[in-house]
Design an enzyme around this catalytic site. Structure first.
Site, mmCIF file in Angstrom:
data_model
loop_
_atom_site.group_PDB
_atom_site.id
_atom_site.type_symbol
_atom_site.label_atom_id
_atom_site.label_comp_id
_atom_site.label_asym_id
_atom_site.label_seq_id
_atom_site.Cartn_x
_atom_site.Cartn_y
_atom_site.Cartn_z
ATOM 1 N N SER A 47 0.872 -1.185 0.000
ATOM 2 C CA SER A 47 0.000 0.000 0.000
ATOM 3 C C SER A 47 0.910 1.236 0.000
ATOM 4 C CB SER A 47 -0.846 -0.016 1.270
ATOM 5 O OG SER A 47 0.023 0.136 2.389
ATOM 6 N N ASP A 79 -0.624 -1.498 -4.259
ATOM 7 C CA ASP A 79 -1.971 -1.683 -3.711
ATOM 8 C C ASP A 79 -2.556 -0.322 -3.310
ATOM 9 O OD1 ASP A 79 -4.137 -3.081 -2.545
ATOM 10 O OD2 ASP A 79 -3.148 -3.107 -0.577
ATOM 11 N N GLU A 131 -10.650 1.191 -9.547
ATOM 12 C CA GLU A 131 -11.688 1.022 -8.509
ATOM 13 C C GLU A 131 -12.526 2.285 -8.458
ATOM 14 O OE1 GLU A 131 -9.950 0.009 -4.722
ATOM 15 O OE2 GLU A 131 -11.646 0.808 -3.588
ATOM 16 N N GLY A 182 -10.547 -5.684 6.371
ATOM 17 C CA GLY A 182 -10.425 -5.860 7.816
ATOM 18 C C GLY A 182 -11.085 -7.120 8.345
ATOM 19 N N HIS A 210 -10.978 -7.540 -2.999
ATOM 20 C CA HIS A 210 -10.255 -6.908 -1.890
ATOM 21 C C HIS A 210 -10.892 -7.338 -0.574
ATOM 22 C CE1 HIS A 210 -7.598 -3.743 -3.749
ATOM 23 N NE2 HIS A 210 -8.197 -4.275 -4.805
ATOM 24 N N GLY A 212 -9.665 -9.690 1.569
ATOM 25 C CA GLY A 212 -9.623 -11.162 1.616
ATOM 26 C C GLY A 212 -9.543 -11.744 3.018
ATOM 27 N N VAL A 233 -4.968 -9.881 0.520
ATOM 28 C CA VAL A 233 -5.025 -10.288 1.929
ATOM 29 C C VAL A 233 -4.008 -9.485 2.733
ATOM 30 C CG1 VAL A 233 -4.761 -12.208 3.552
ATOM 31 C CG2 VAL A 233 -5.593 -12.659 1.226
ATOM 32 N N ASN A 234 -4.474 -8.892 3.814
ATOM 33 C CA ASN A 234 -3.552 -8.151 4.678
ATOM 34 C C ASN A 234 -3.829 -8.403 6.166
ATOM 35 O OD1 ASN A 234 -1.626 -6.434 5.627
ATOM 36 N ND2 ASN A 234 -2.333 -4.603 4.580
ATOM 37 N N THR A 235 -5.043 -8.086 6.638
ATOM 38 C CA THR A 235 -5.286 -8.052 8.096
ATOM 39 C C THR A 235 -4.963 -9.358 8.811
ATOM 40 O OG1 THR A 235 -7.091 -6.526 7.626
ATOM 41 C CG2 THR A 235 -6.972 -7.394 9.859
HETATM 42 P P1 13P Z 1 -7.809 -7.334 4.249
HETATM 43 O O1 13P Z 1 -7.016 -6.462 5.152
HETATM 44 O O2 13P Z 1 -9.254 -7.423 4.650
HETATM 45 O O3 13P Z 1 -7.206 -8.678 4.105
HETATM 46 O O4 13P Z 1 -7.801 -6.645 2.805
HETATM 47 C C1 13P Z 1 -6.581 -6.384 2.183
HETATM 48 C C2 13P Z 1 -6.775 -5.652 0.905
HETATM 49 O O5 13P Z 1 -7.806 -5.743 0.275
HETATM 50 C C3 13P Z 1 -5.648 -4.827 0.399
HETATM 51 O O6 13P Z 1 -5.985 -4.159 -0.771
#
Ligand code: 13P
Length: 286
Positions: A47, A79, A131, A182, A210, A212, A233-235
């Site tokens: 990001s 991202d 987007e 999130g 997004h 995920g 996927v991040n959180t």
């Molecule tokens: P999450 O944090 O819900 O996994 O989403 C990550 C994301 O969509 C980054 O663009």
């Protein structure tokens, strides 16, 4: 293979490529090792905040190094780039995919700048993701339920999306059909599959999912059947990283060597990535 070819392969063979955020070398290691164990292609992504922290050239170099070391394809995605400059810098640094999120710009200005990004990126054979809906939430652990995020957010209008994709000439559309960024303590997300079907028909381009983290696995699999080829996927990784680090520090107050503190943290993040790869169906596709 370039990003476009990987996305095409995913579409043909009905799997999705995970796009996993990196915030430091530990998350990088975790993603690369997971991809190597599962023999899966992966996208690593940063990001604007993560890009600034890691520095774009480091992200690209680390991806190259790990790709060579583990013999797996690692693509690099910007991202939620927020400006024309963000996107052009990433393309210059060697990113493979550029996501331009125009949520902070008036639509006409966004479209004009996005067209410039498409032109510059296609010149280098990179893909561009657009987007228009500002997918709700943020990559954090939230106390409420996912549905509260919808009070201010509107999901994708398929006709508008189709028009947008055509005008901008983008390769990937970030669809908003119930997915939010999130993890939510009081109830996760429910994807709207009819809406996704309509978006797929109207846009006729690659589709990303997004947010995920926190989506039940069976819903993710259904979304892939309907055309999702890239899942961000991040959180869940951030959560595994922080919770495990806190525990290791608590359990080993006399340990000061970082390389001895970090292995269980990497392992915890790696487990999350390996599970996602299994759900996305990208194992053994490398
Ligand atoms: P999450 O944090 O819900 O996994 O989403 C990550 C994301 O969509 C980054 O663009």
């Amino acid at each position: 293979m370039k990003a476009r070819e990987w996305l095409e392969k995913a579409k043909q063979e009905q799997f999705a490529i995970g796009a996993f955020n990196v915030g430091n070398i530990e998350t990088f290691k975790a993603i690369a090792q997971a991809a190597a164990n599962k023999k899966s292609p992966v996208i690593i992504e940063s990001s604007p905040g993560e890009t600034k922290w890691m520095e774009p050239e480091n992200v690209v170099d680390l991806a190259k190094n790990y790709s060579a070391e583990y013999q797996i394809p690692i693509l690099v995605n910007l991202d939620h780039g927020e400006s024309l400059q963000d996107c052009l810098l990433a393309a210059e640094a060697g990113y493979d995919l550029i996501h331009f999120d125009g949520g902070k710009l008036p639509y006409e200005q966004y479209l004009a700048q996005l067209k410039q990004v498409v032109e510059a990126a296609h010149h280098k054979n990179l893909t561009v993701e657009g987007e228009i809906d500002h997918i709700a939430g943020s990559s954090e652990v939230h106390t409420g339920s996912a549905s509260t995020q919808f009070q201010t957010a509107q999901m994708t209008n398929p006709q508008k999306a189709g028009q947008f994709v055509k005008e901008a000439g983008i390769d990937i559309f970030a669809a908003f059909f119930g997915n939010v960024h999130g993890v939510y303590a009081e109830g996760g997300e429910n994807l709207h599959f009819d809406l996704l079907r309509q978006i797929a028909q109207a846009t006729n381009c690659f589709l990303s999912l997004h947010g995920g983290s926190g989506i039940p696995d069976d819903q993710v699999k259904e979304a892939i059947k309907l055309g999702i080829v890239k899942i961000n996927v991040n959180t869940e990784m951030r959560q595994a990283f922080k919770d495990t680090l806190q525990k290791v520090l608590q359990d080993n107050p006399q340990e000061y060597a970082m390389y001895k503190i970090e292995p269980p943290v990497v392992e915890a993040v790696q487990k999350i990535v390996e599970h996602k790869i299994d759900v996305f169906g990208s194992a053994d596709k490398a």
